[in-house]
Design a protein around this motif. Sequence first.
Motif, short mmCIF file in Angstrom:
data_model
loop_
_atom_site.label_atom_id
_atom_site.label_comp_id
_atom_site.label_asym_id
_atom_site.label_seq_id
_atom_site.Cartn_x
_atom_site.Cartn_y
_atom_site.Cartn_z
N GLY A 161 -13.98 28.88 34.21
CA GLY A 161 -14.39 27.53 34.60
C GLY A 161 -15.57 27.51 35.55
O GLY A 161 -16.11 26.45 35.84
N CYS A 162 -15.98 28.69 36.02
CA CYS A 162 -17.13 28.80 36.92
C CYS A 162 -18.44 29.06 36.18
O CYS A 162 -19.47 29.35 36.82
CB CYS A 162 -16.91 29.91 37.95
N GLY A 206 -11.38 27.48 38.81
CA GLY A 206 -11.55 27.39 37.37
C GLY A 206 -10.79 28.44 36.59
O GLY A 206 -11.33 29.01 35.64
N THR A 207 -9.55 28.71 36.99
CA THR A 207 -8.77 29.74 36.28
C THR A 207 -7.30 29.36 36.18
O THR A 207 -6.73 28.78 37.11
CB THR A 207 -8.88 31.11 36.97
N ASP A 208 -6.72 29.66 35.05
CA ASP A 208 -5.28 29.56 34.85
C ASP A 208 -4.74 30.98 34.62
O ASP A 208 -4.01 31.23 33.67
CB ASP A 208 -4.97 28.66 33.66
N GLN A 217 -6.40 25.55 44.94
CA GLN A 217 -6.79 25.70 43.54
C GLN A 217 -7.65 24.52 43.11
O GLN A 217 -7.25 23.36 43.28
CB GLN A 217 -5.57 25.81 42.63
N ASP A 248 -9.73 22.84 39.85
CA ASP A 248 -9.80 22.92 38.39
C ASP A 248 -10.06 21.53 37.81
O ASP A 248 -9.63 20.52 38.38
CB ASP A 248 -8.48 23.47 37.82
N ARG A 306 -8.81 20.75 35.01
CA ARG A 306 -7.58 20.48 34.27
C ARG A 306 -6.43 20.42 35.27
O ARG A 306 -5.93 21.46 35.71
CB ARG A 306 -7.36 21.55 33.21
N ASN A 319 -3.27 22.69 35.28
CA ASN A 319 -3.36 24.10 35.68
C ASN A 319 -2.98 24.32 37.15
O ASN A 319 -2.61 25.43 37.54
CB ASN A 319 -4.78 24.63 35.49
N ILE A 320 -3.10 23.28 37.95
CA ILE A 320 -2.94 23.43 39.40
C ILE A 320 -1.46 23.63 39.74
O ILE A 320 -0.62 22.79 39.45
CB ILE A 320 -3.54 22.22 40.13
N HIS A 366 -8.64 18.35 41.97
CA HIS A 366 -9.05 18.04 40.61
C HIS A 366 -10.53 17.70 40.62
O HIS A 366 -10.93 16.60 41.01
CB HIS A 366 -8.22 16.87 40.06
N ILE A 391 -16.00 22.49 39.43
CA ILE A 391 -16.18 23.53 40.44
C ILE A 391 -17.50 23.33 41.19
O ILE A 391 -17.54 23.41 42.42
CB ILE A 391 -16.15 24.93 39.79
#
Length: 583
Positions: free
Chosen positions: A209-210, A271-273, A288, A290, A292, A295-296, A307, A310
């Motif tokens: 996501g980055c 930007g990671t799950d 966190q 993101d 999405r 994902n948080i 939310h 990034i």
Amino acid sequence: MNVSEQLLEILKQEGVKHIFGVAGDALNPLVSAIGNQDQIKWVKMKHEGNASFAAFAQGELGDNFGVCASTVGPGALHLINGLYNAKKERSPVVAITGQIPTEYLGTNYHQEVNLTKIFDDICEYQAVIRSPEEAPKVILRAIRIAVNYKAVCRIELPADIAELPAANQDFLQKSFRSNSKITAEIKVLEEAAELINQAKKVGILAGVGCRNSKEEVIKFSKLLNAPITHTVKASDIFDHSTENVVGLTGLIGNPSGYKAVMDCDLLIMLGTDFPYSEYLPHGTKTIQIDIRPENIGNRTSVDLGIHSDIKDALEYLNEKCKLKRDPQWVNALNKDFKKWIKHNGKISSSESDFKVLHPQVVAKEISDKASKDAVFVIDTGTSAIWASNFMNFHSERRLIGAFNHGSMAVGIPAAIGAQIQFPNREIWALVGDGAFHMTLHDFSTAVEYGLPIKIIVLSNEELGFVKIEMEEAGLSPNYDALEVKNFDFAAFADLVGGHGIKLEDTNNVEQAILEASQSSKPVIVDARVNGGELSLPPNINFEMAKNFAFSKIKEGLRAAKGDQKNWENIKNELLSFIDKELN
């Protein structure tokens, strides 16, 4: 104009250049229409599953959606694996499937399959066409959802409707594509800045996501003197030479990447799950960020969720967070990471006097010789280990694979999709022999279309990653089940009109990779690597050590009883260890 031709016109206006598929039945009107124009090319694959993987590659790498197609029931079912991979990687793909004539639906007709039910877990939306009047509306809706949600959508075209006169031509319009950003509340960002300013040792875990915020992440890292650990999918964003990058965590990670995540007092996930909860701290303060929201807090407890895009969040935090002046934390991890890279360089050098061909030597040589904008398709299995630990995805390089779905056999078809999309870039696929056997029939497709893809087959005659999984579980590997019976892959490449290279010796690695890079034909490098390579996680706990020891004891007992395959594995592992130690 019939409904099939209308569908083709919509795809043209959306900028689609290729459709990957296998022709037949309900799709015949669409395939016929494609033959009457030259804007969209029909790429005839040998298997529908490979068509969906090729479409995934185009959706993942480009700024548009990939398209694959298949005929009724059985053909449509073959698309599922590649489409599931696209779903898990969040790559926009539109799948066009035929269907039996509408009058026979629900009668258990020949080849009838309830495709809506089958594809329900894969697709964000399914455009099931039941009349010419609704066709353009649902087709465009499927495209809008695919591109704006980075999702898989399906268009179902029954055989009888495919040839009916098109309707609602005045409804046609280019699909809406959103460029909007998600911005967090200032209040939440202020809370984040306060948490960050209070922390002493900040760790960053950065995901794919980055991709559009690399500069902001690096600036953030330097401001906080925070190490950057990244996911496998983000390896082509935060390469080994990027400042403050300390590598990977997870089962195929490295010590500095693992420590940066586990030993900090504030973890910032960007930007990671990242799915492996056992490689995340559970008592550490965590922020966190993101786009999405689902994902948080999905993998570990989160003290503050944000939310937001990034880039937007970090632009604010880079202004509001205070400079952390003590570099001791990040300097120590940077030092460890450089030491790890140096060690890896030593055990993967093609200039070493190795007596066996180690897979990491092949991976490192590809990394050294490939172009700066090469695309790498990494298949599932031990190929991912050697690629992530011994290759550097710097400059404009891209990395794709089945990193979330974990499907074997993505290599060849995704390389085909990538090469068709980027004819002037080098496309490399690093695959195991097990995965190669699954899709080798479409290597001839690359020959037919003149695609100079470079397929590197790490041939060790076993399902190597499955063996590692069994050993980690404390099981004795069943080599009858794990064995892969190979033939001469280089000769196969020559037989179907490509270029085959047999590689059996470390001394020939550089020459083989250079030859592959310079070939104008599709290439298979049949690299006969040692099957005894061991890959250890960055942190070994008691349970792992116990299981591995039990597995080796069981292997030894089987070998002592005359099991030749277990003895061969033990011998290969000893050869690999001694060979690297002596060099």
